[in-house]
Design an enzyme around this catalytic site. Structure first.
Site, PDB file in Angstrom:
ATOM      1  N   THR A   1      -9.313   2.478   6.017  1.00 24.54           N
ATOM      2  CA  THR A   1      -7.771   1.394   6.257  1.00 24.54           C
ATOM      3  C   THR A   1      -7.145   1.438   5.064  1.00 24.54           C
ATOM      4  O   THR A   1      -7.340   2.484   3.875  1.00 24.54           O
ATOM      5  CB  THR A   1      -9.371   0.034   5.635  1.00 24.54           C
ATOM      6  OG1 THR A   1      -9.973  -0.649   5.562  1.00 24.54           O
ATOM      7  CG2 THR A   1      -7.928  -1.662   5.403  1.00 24.54           C
TER       8      THR A   1
ATOM      9  N   SER B   1      -7.355   9.201   0.676  1.00 25.33           N
ATOM     10  CA  SER B   1      -7.593   7.933   0.687  1.00 25.33           C
ATOM     11  C   SER B   1      -8.787   7.840   1.706  1.00 25.33           C
ATOM     12  O   SER B   1      -9.996   6.780   1.210  1.00 25.33           O
ATOM     13  CB  SER B   1      -6.451   7.430   1.248  1.00 25.33           C
ATOM     14  OG  SER B   1      -5.973   7.024   2.601  1.00 25.33           O
TER      15      SER B   1
ATOM     16  N   ASP C   1      -0.587   4.293   5.902  1.00 26.17           N
ATOM     17  CA  ASP C   1      -0.361   3.807   4.367  1.00 26.17           C
ATOM     18  C   ASP C   1      -0.393   4.739   3.249  1.00 26.17           C
ATOM     19  O   ASP C   1       1.338   5.200   2.760  1.00 26.17           O
ATOM     20  CB  ASP C   1      -0.897   2.323   4.271  1.00 26.17           C
ATOM     21  CG  ASP C   1      -0.448   1.418   4.772  1.00 26.17           C
ATOM     22  OD1 ASP C   1       0.782   1.125   5.790  1.00 26.17           O
ATOM     23  OD2 ASP C   1      -1.136   0.313   4.172  1.00 26.17           O
TER      24      ASP C   1
ATOM     25  N   GLU D   1       5.795  -5.443   9.349  1.00 28.37           N
ATOM     26  CA  GLU D   1       4.380  -6.622   8.206  1.00 28.37           C
ATOM     27  C   GLU D   1       5.540  -8.115   7.879  1.00 28.37           C
ATOM     28  O   GLU D   1       4.190  -8.472   7.592  1.00 28.37           O
ATOM     29  CB  GLU D   1       3.337  -6.444   7.815  1.00 28.37           C
ATOM     30  CG  GLU D   1       2.709  -6.865   7.982  1.00 28.37           C
ATOM     31  CD  GLU D   1       1.142  -6.009   7.357  1.00 28.37           C
ATOM     32  OE1 GLU D   1       0.406  -5.983   8.007  1.00 28.37           O
ATOM     33  OE2 GLU D   1       1.313  -5.224   6.066  1.00 28.37           O
TER      34      GLU D   1
ATOM     35  N   ASN E   1       1.215  -1.117   0.015  1.00 30.49           N
ATOM     36  CA  ASN E   1      -0.155   0.100  -0.118  1.00 30.49           C
ATOM     37  C   ASN E   1       0.855   1.167  -0.179  1.00 30.49           C
ATOM     38  O   ASN E   1       0.884   2.326  -0.793  1.00 30.49           O
ATOM     39  CB  ASN E   1      -1.042  -0.258   1.408  1.00 30.49           C
ATOM     40  CG  ASN E   1      -1.924  -1.037   1.274  1.00 30.49           C
ATOM     41  OD1 ASN E   1      -2.451  -1.606   0.115  1.00 30.49           O
ATOM     42  ND2 ASN E   1      -2.311  -1.146   2.500  1.00 30.49           N
TER      43      ASN E   1
ATOM     44  N   THR F   1       2.144   9.985  14.372  1.00 31.78           N
ATOM     45  CA  THR F   1       0.420  10.323  13.560  1.00 31.78           C
ATOM     46  C   THR F   1      -0.600   9.776  14.991  1.00 31.78           C
ATOM     47  O   THR F   1      -0.875   9.059  15.121  1.00 31.78           O
ATOM     48  CB  THR F   1       0.504   9.085  12.078  1.00 31.78           C
ATOM     49  OG1 THR F   1       0.248   7.933  12.543  1.00 31.78           O
ATOM     50  CG2 THR F   1       1.813  10.246  11.603  1.00 31.78           C
TER      51      THR F   1
ATOM     52  N   ASP G   1     -13.654   5.484   4.980  1.00 32.22           N
ATOM     53  CA  ASP G   1     -12.893   4.111   4.888  1.00 32.22           C
ATOM     54  C   ASP G   1     -11.918   3.829   5.860  1.00 32.22           C
ATOM     55  O   ASP G   1     -11.039   4.346   4.555  1.00 32.22           O
ATOM     56  CB  ASP G   1     -13.116   3.006   3.726  1.00 32.22           C
ATOM     57  CG  ASP G   1     -12.166   1.911   3.984  1.00 32.22           C
ATOM     58  OD1 ASP G   1     -11.441   1.394   5.173  1.00 32.22           O
ATOM     59  OD2 ASP G   1     -12.539   1.324   3.338  1.00 32.22           O
TER      60      ASP G   1
HETATM   61  O1  RIB Z   1      -2.898  -1.226   6.587  1.00 32.25           O
HETATM   62  C1  RIB Z   1      -3.723  -1.279   6.030  1.00 32.25           C
HETATM   63  C2  RIB Z   1      -3.113  -2.771   5.704  1.00 32.25           C
HETATM   64  O2  RIB Z   1      -2.988  -3.263   6.997  1.00 32.25           O
HETATM   65  C3  RIB Z   1      -3.865  -3.030   4.995  1.00 32.25           C
HETATM   66  O3  RIB Z   1      -3.654  -3.893   3.401  1.00 32.25           O
HETATM   67  C4  RIB Z   1      -4.137  -4.882   5.045  1.00 32.25           C
HETATM   68  O4  RIB Z   1      -3.144  -5.526   3.822  1.00 32.25           O
HETATM   69  C5  RIB Z   1      -3.029  -4.818   6.568  1.00 32.25           C
HETATM   70  O5  RIB Z   1      -1.678  -5.587   6.346  1.00 32.25           O
END
Ligand code: RIB
Length: 306
Positions: A249, A283, A253, A141, A43, A221, A247
């Site tokens: 999510t 975003s 990123d 991650e 991302n 942040t 959203d």
């Molecule tokens: O930061 C959002 C992301 O975290 C998602 O796209 C998911 O894949 C997780 O890794």
């Protein structure tokens, strides 16, 4: 415009929207399902690329149908896929994401698969990319040994390491000492420093914790409260843009990718932060992660209007 690299996760996001996030043991009827490219590293690389950066993404996939989603997304966006690693035995990572359609908040379970094991020789295979990059952006991650190894390699060859400390994992003093910049959110800042960030004073204390570990620039942040910047001479809050959230999510990123793009083109820290904030503000008004990342023209237009 300097080159930059992102070494991090690609996972396939399996996203459902629901009227509320399920309680433990509860089944909730969802209203929408989407599958697509995700992972914090990917991302962030996509956000930087769409924002205009010359970015190389380094990630690791399995040899399966989910890997095709990474490769086709990169092709479609015009990104270089030549530095993607493949596991012979482990699957491409996956994330199960639930988004509350009322608040836009989310819950995520990420299963890294192939990303759990990235040996040193694989990291060494992209020494050339790091050597020619001005910045290397990392997250937490993937295989954490690979993260540390990449950070040390980058510092050795004069590439500045930016660590987006998500998702939370303990960070060793050795890892910190190889980081030029860290960008924890308020939850990660507390988990890492033990200091709850509730105001400017506690933000300063948390930032000082990271400086004491050898990190030059700290960017906390703080969601809709904005960003706290501490670089040794300046300690200040930079407010967030106010937008309607659909959203969240991938908002962090988007910020990281936009910030990276801004730094790569020589913006100063505050300008690069504003650029990252604009990327994130756009975003969160869209669904999903990589598809929600705005293009450069959109970021410029947003900054002109706000
Ligand atoms: O930061 C959002 C992301 O975290 C998602 O796209 C998911 O894949 C997780 O890794």
């Amino acid at each position: 415009m300097g080159k930059v690299a992102v070494f991090g996760s690609f996972v396939v996001d399996l996203m459902a929207r629901t009227p509320h996030l399920p309680e433990p043991g509860e089944t909730v009827r969802g209203s929408m399902f989407r599958m697509g490219a995700g992972g914090k590293g990917f991302n962030q690389a996509v956000a930087a690329h769409k924002a205009g950066a010359d970015v190389t993404v380094i990630t690791k996939l399995g040899k399966d149908a989910f890997a095709d989603i990474a490769l086709s997304t990169m092709k479609q966006l015009g990104m270089d896929d030549s530095r993607v690693l493949f596991s012979e035995s482990d699957p491409t990572g996956v994330a199960l994401i639930t988004v509350d359609e009322v608040t836009g908040q989310n819950e995520i379970v990420v299963v890294p698969g192939a990303l759990n094991n990235i040996p040193e020789e694989e990291v060494l295979s992209f020494t050339d990319v790091i050597r020619e990059s001005q910045y290397l952006l990392l997250q937490l991650e993937i295989d954490l040994k690979a993260d540390l190894f990449a950070a040390k390699l980058a510092k050795d060859v004069g590439c500045k390491v930016i660590l987006n400390s998500a998702p939370f994992a303990p960070i060793s003093n050795e890892f910190y000492s190889n980081c030029y910049m860290v960008t924890p959110n308020e939850v990660e800042a507390e988990e890492l420093s033990g200091i709850k960030v509730i105001d400017d004073l506690s933000a300063k204390s948390a930032a000082d914790f990271f400086h004491s570990k050898g990190v030059q620039v700290v960017i906390l942040t703080l969601g809709n409260k904005g960003v706290f910047l501490s670089d040794g001479s300046v300690q200040k809050t930079i407010p967030a843009f106010s937008v309607n959230v659909l959203d969240t999510t991938g908002a962090g990123d988007a910020f990281s990718g936009g910030l990276l793009a801004g730094l790569a083109e020589g913006k100063d820290l505050e300008e690069a932060i504003r650029f990252g904030q604009a990327t994130a503000a756009l975003s969160v008004q869209r669904l999903g992660t990589t598809p929600a990342m705005p293009w450069r023209k959109e970021i410029n237009a947003f900054l002109n209007e706000n």
